[in-house]
Design a protein around this motif. Structure first.
Motif, PDB file in Angstrom:
ATOM      1  N   ALA A  29       8.873 -44.726 -69.489  1.00 15.26           N
ATOM      2  CA  ALA A  29       8.593 -45.882 -70.350  1.00 15.26           C
ATOM      3  C   ALA A  29       7.276 -46.541 -69.951  1.00 15.26           C
ATOM      4  N   ARG A  31       4.740 -45.011 -68.578  1.00 14.33           N
ATOM      5  CA  ARG A  31       3.645 -44.077 -68.841  1.00 14.33           C
ATOM      6  C   ARG A  31       3.488 -43.711 -70.315  1.00 14.33           C
ATOM      7  N   ALA A  32       4.337 -44.203 -71.172  1.00 13.77           N
ATOM      8  CA  ALA A  32       4.331 -43.802 -72.585  1.00 13.77           C
ATOM      9  C   ALA A  32       3.052 -44.255 -73.271  1.00 13.77           C
ATOM     10  N   PRO A  34       0.691 -44.997 -76.847  1.00 18.81           N
ATOM     11  CA  PRO A  34       0.885 -45.965 -77.939  1.00 18.81           C
ATOM     12  C   PRO A  34       1.896 -45.545 -78.998  1.00 18.81           C
ATOM     13  N   GLU A  36       4.555 -43.633 -78.556  1.00 19.67           N
ATOM     14  CA  GLU A  36       5.856 -43.295 -77.974  1.00 19.67           C
ATOM     15  C   GLU A  36       6.504 -44.458 -77.239  1.00 19.67           C
ATOM     16  N   ARG A  37       5.881 -45.622 -77.222  1.00 18.51           N
ATOM     17  CA  ARG A  37       6.358 -46.715 -76.385  1.00 18.51           C
ATOM     18  C   ARG A  37       7.732 -47.228 -76.776  1.00 18.51           C
ATOM     19  N   ALA A  40      10.583 -44.873 -75.771  1.00 16.57           N
ATOM     20  CA  ALA A  40      10.734 -44.815 -74.318  1.00 16.57           C
ATOM     21  C   ALA A  40      11.381 -46.089 -73.777  1.00 16.57           C
ATOM     22  N   TRP A  41      10.988 -47.228 -74.312  1.00 15.75           N
ATOM     23  CA  TRP A  41      11.586 -48.473 -73.836  1.00 15.75           C
ATOM     24  C   TRP A  41      13.025 -48.636 -74.320  1.00 15.75           C
TER      25      TRP A  41
END
Length: 103
Positions: A29, A31-32, A34, A36-37, A40-41
């Motif tokens: 999360a 390292r994700a 823009p 994929e954020r 991931a969160w």
């Protein structure tokens, strides 16, 4: 609410496992990129919110578990909406993998 002691220990063990999953999901999360954020969160938030709910249930605190379940329901609903939106890889009904064509 009165839970047997075995149920309390099972809920606490489940909370410990959820914390391990939350810690494992934290690094991706952070390292994700823009695009994929959010996914991931949300992957991090699911076990991170579920662990306190399990602890609150084990402690017998119904108010805290209810508020935690409301927050967990929001996270799970957001994950479900994102999964079925157009353009999401999981929303297409196929998982990415090797091409299988004529040989």
């Amino acid at each position: 609410m009165d839970l047997p002691s075995v149920g309390r220990w099972l809920l606490l063990a489940m909370a410990a496992v959820q914390l391990v999953y939350a810690v494992r999901a934290l690094r991706p999360a952070l390292r994700a990129g823009p695009g994929e954020r959010v996914d991931a969160w949300l992957t991090f938030a699911d076990p991170a919110v579920g662990a306190p709910v399990s602890v609150a249930l084990a402690a017998g605190d119904l108010t805290a578990s209810l508020y935690g379940m409301v927050l967990l329901g929001l996270v799970l609903t957001w994950q479900l909406v994102r999964r079925f939106r157009p353009g999401h890889p999981a929303g297409a009904g196929t998982t990415p993998g090797p091409e299988r064509g004529p040989r």
